[in-house]
Design an enzyme around this catalytic site. Sequence first.
Site, PDB file in Angstrom:
ATOM      1  N   CYS A 134       0.818  -1.225   0.000  1.00 30.30           N
ATOM      2  CA  CYS A 134       0.000   0.000   0.000  1.00 30.30           C
ATOM      3  C   CYS A 134       0.846   1.267   0.000  1.00 30.30           C
ATOM      4  CB  CYS A 134      -0.923   0.013   1.222  1.00 30.30           C
ATOM      5  SG  CYS A 134      -2.056  -1.375   1.234  1.00 30.30           S
ATOM      6  N   HIS A 274      -2.701   6.907   4.467  1.00 36.07           N
ATOM      7  CA  HIS A 274      -3.252   5.746   3.765  1.00 36.07           C
ATOM      8  C   HIS A 274      -4.504   5.282   4.519  1.00 36.07           C
ATOM      9  CE1 HIS A 274      -3.852   1.932   2.009  1.00 36.07           C
ATOM     10  NE2 HIS A 274      -3.373   1.236   3.028  1.00 36.07           N
ATOM     11  N   ASN A 304     -10.149  -0.014   2.076  1.00 37.45           N
ATOM     12  CA  ASN A 304      -8.715   0.094   1.795  1.00 37.45           C
ATOM     13  C   ASN A 304      -8.482  -0.201   0.315  1.00 37.45           C
ATOM     14  OD1 ASN A 304      -5.965  -0.215   1.551  1.00 37.45           O
ATOM     15  ND2 ASN A 304      -5.725  -1.549   3.328  1.00 37.45           N
TER      16      ASN A 304
HETATM   17  N1  COA Z   1     -16.795  -9.481  11.653  1.00 37.17           N
HETATM   18  C1  COA Z   1     -16.966  -9.885  12.916  1.00 37.17           C
HETATM   19  N2  COA Z   1     -15.970 -10.345  13.680  1.00 37.17           N
HETATM   20  C2  COA Z   1     -14.745 -10.386  13.148  1.00 37.17           C
HETATM   21  C3  COA Z   1     -14.497  -9.979  11.824  1.00 37.17           C
HETATM   22  C4  COA Z   1     -15.585  -9.516  11.063  1.00 37.17           C
HETATM   23  N3  COA Z   1     -15.446  -9.083   9.800  1.00 37.17           N
HETATM   24  N4  COA Z   1     -13.176 -10.125  11.569  1.00 37.17           N
HETATM   25  C5  COA Z   1     -12.611 -10.602  12.676  1.00 37.17           C
HETATM   26  N5  COA Z   1     -13.554 -10.769  13.632  1.00 37.17           N
HETATM   27  C6  COA Z   1     -13.386 -11.285  14.981  1.00 37.17           C
HETATM   28  C7  COA Z   1     -12.205 -12.180  15.145  1.00 37.17           C
HETATM   29  O1  COA Z   1     -12.498 -13.504  14.762  1.00 37.17           O
HETATM   30  C8  COA Z   1     -11.938 -12.067  16.624  1.00 37.17           C
HETATM   31  O2  COA Z   1     -12.839 -12.909  17.313  1.00 37.17           O
HETATM   32  P1  COA Z   1     -12.383 -13.670  18.640  1.00 37.17           P
HETATM   33  O3  COA Z   1     -12.026 -12.583  19.620  1.00 37.17           O
HETATM   34  O4  COA Z   1     -13.594 -14.433  18.996  1.00 37.17           O
HETATM   35  O5  COA Z   1     -11.213 -14.515  18.253  1.00 37.17           O
HETATM   36  C9  COA Z   1     -12.318 -10.626  16.949  1.00 37.17           C
HETATM   37  O6  COA Z   1     -13.150 -10.178  15.854  1.00 37.17           O
HETATM   38  C10 COA Z   1     -11.144  -9.705  17.085  1.00 37.17           C
HETATM   39  O7  COA Z   1     -10.242  -9.957  16.016  1.00 37.17           O
HETATM   40  P2  COA Z   1      -8.953  -9.088  15.776  1.00 37.17           P
HETATM   41  O8  COA Z   1      -8.287  -9.540  14.520  1.00 37.17           O
HETATM   42  O9  COA Z   1      -8.137  -9.045  17.018  1.00 37.17           O
HETATM   43  O10 COA Z   1      -9.661  -7.662  15.564  1.00 37.17           O
HETATM   44  P3  COA Z   1      -9.030  -6.266  15.387  1.00 37.17           P
HETATM   45  O11 COA Z   1      -9.601  -5.317  16.331  1.00 37.17           O
HETATM   46  O12 COA Z   1      -7.511  -6.345  15.272  1.00 37.17           O
HETATM   47  O13 COA Z   1      -9.570  -5.831  13.942  1.00 37.17           O
HETATM   48  C11 COA Z   1      -8.778  -5.714  11.683  1.00 37.17           C
HETATM   49  C12 COA Z   1      -9.253  -6.618  12.811  1.00 37.17           C
HETATM   50  C13 COA Z   1      -8.386  -6.586  10.506  1.00 37.17           C
HETATM   51  C14 COA Z   1      -9.897  -4.787  11.308  1.00 37.17           C
HETATM   52  C15 COA Z   1      -7.566  -4.890  12.189  1.00 37.17           C
HETATM   53  O14 COA Z   1      -6.644  -5.737  12.815  1.00 37.17           O
HETATM   54  C16 COA Z   1      -6.881  -4.141  11.098  1.00 37.17           C
HETATM   55  O15 COA Z   1      -7.442  -3.259  10.489  1.00 37.17           O
HETATM   56  N6  COA Z   1      -5.601  -4.449  10.870  1.00 37.17           N
HETATM   57  C17 COA Z   1      -4.827  -3.766   9.883  1.00 37.17           C
HETATM   58  C18 COA Z   1      -5.198  -4.265   8.542  1.00 37.17           C
HETATM   59  C19 COA Z   1      -4.552  -3.476   7.472  1.00 37.17           C
HETATM   60  O16 COA Z   1      -4.456  -2.297   7.590  1.00 37.17           O
HETATM   61  N7  COA Z   1      -4.102  -4.156   6.426  1.00 37.17           N
HETATM   62  C20 COA Z   1      -3.552  -3.548   5.299  1.00 37.17           C
HETATM   63  C21 COA Z   1      -2.317  -2.810   5.630  1.00 37.17           C
HETATM   64  S1  COA Z   1      -2.041  -1.660   4.414  1.00 37.17           S
END
Ligand code: COA
Length: 347
Positions: A134, A274, A304
């Site tokens: 990205c 970003h 994104n």
């Molecule tokens: N809907 C509902 N629940 C979801 C879900 C969705 N779409 N995606 C994940 N979960 C759940 C997980 O299974 C987890 O459940 P559990 O606690 O029972 O195991 C819980 O939500 C928390 O998951 P986690 O991954 O810790 O959540 P988070 O707060 O970190 O949010 C992202 C997840 C992906 C939104 C976040 O980590 C993120 O944005 N990361 C950066 C991604 C990014 O920027 N990528 C590109 C870089 S350029």
Amino acid sequence: MQTGQGYAIEDKTMRMTMEKTKRRVKISSIGVYVPPKILTNADLEKMVDTSDEWIITRTGIRERHLADESQATSDLCLEAARRALDQASLKIDDVDLILVATSSPDTLFPSTACWVQKGLEATEIPAFDLSAGCTGFLYGMIVAESLILNGTCRRVLLIGGELLSKITNWKDRATCVLFGDAAGAVILEESPDESGIISFFWQADGRLADLLYLPAGGTRRPASEETVRQGLHYISMKGNEVFKHAVRRMGEAALEALKRAGLKPEDVTHFIPHQANIRIIEATGERLKLPPEKVYTNIDRYGNVSVASIPLCLEELRAGGKLKKGDIILMDAFGAGFTWAAIVYRW
Ligand code: COA
């Protein structure tokens, strides 16, 4: 000057002299293309075990645009490129290089830039892709700046194009809610005045590569029935790990680029981060102590879109009449690699 690290100017007097005399590279036009089809959070609720409320509170995304089956990344790039050329009243013959930043190329080879070149009927100018996740659009601006300043190119057409929906696993709720498709193009050339790139900072850390990557389809794991069965041609991401590194690195990059420009966060008119997650954006804005009105966001409408995200924000600000001559713009990105970069730009 430190190798590979932009301009590190410690002495204030020298910095002021550099400020006055330095040649700059500026964006002379912008074109964007967003495919019309919209996928809302309500649509996603029918596809995976998720909810509108979870997606909004955890990511800030309400809807994203998706390309249709027949489109490839270069089709999105082509539209954006045509719009940038039109806005500048230029023809492709006026450009010396086509540079495409993408992580979702049409084909592993030739480059997406060559497919764009074919579409623009621009024979015999160089064309190549740049892969920096990205962060690719900012890396592209840094590469283009140096090619222009060293006299290799007069004008560069830089396109950030991404069609992530075709490499997204639509059964994986942890990734499929995040991404969208779009392309943004800019024409870069030497600035006649003080406007343009003032400073930059760019880094990468390949030790963390497997936290966000496409496991199969390359030479490490060539395509096979097994890789397809395991869904290894889709984006693989450890979301919460990516999140932590993004917050840390985007803050560092922004502060370092500002230092190299001899500026402070309070000098920034518009911060364009970003658009990966509203919580990453807000955390970075808070680290820079920027008021929310200086932090541009459109993640709610596009998700994104990787390399297209910064040009899309820039174009929305420009088209909305919000960019004034002399405004200081801070662009900041983080992505697969990991890679991260920031650019301080005078409009
Ligand atoms: N809907 C509902 N629940 C979801 C879900 C969705 N779409 N995606 C994940 N979960 C759940 C997980 O299974 C987890 O459940 P559990 O606690 O029972 O195991 C819980 O939500 C928390 O998951 P986690 O991954 O810790 O959540 P988070 O707060 O970190 O949010 C992202 C997840 C992906 C939104 C976040 O980590 C993120 O944005 N990361 C950066 C991604 C990014 O920027 N990528 C590109 C870089 S350029």
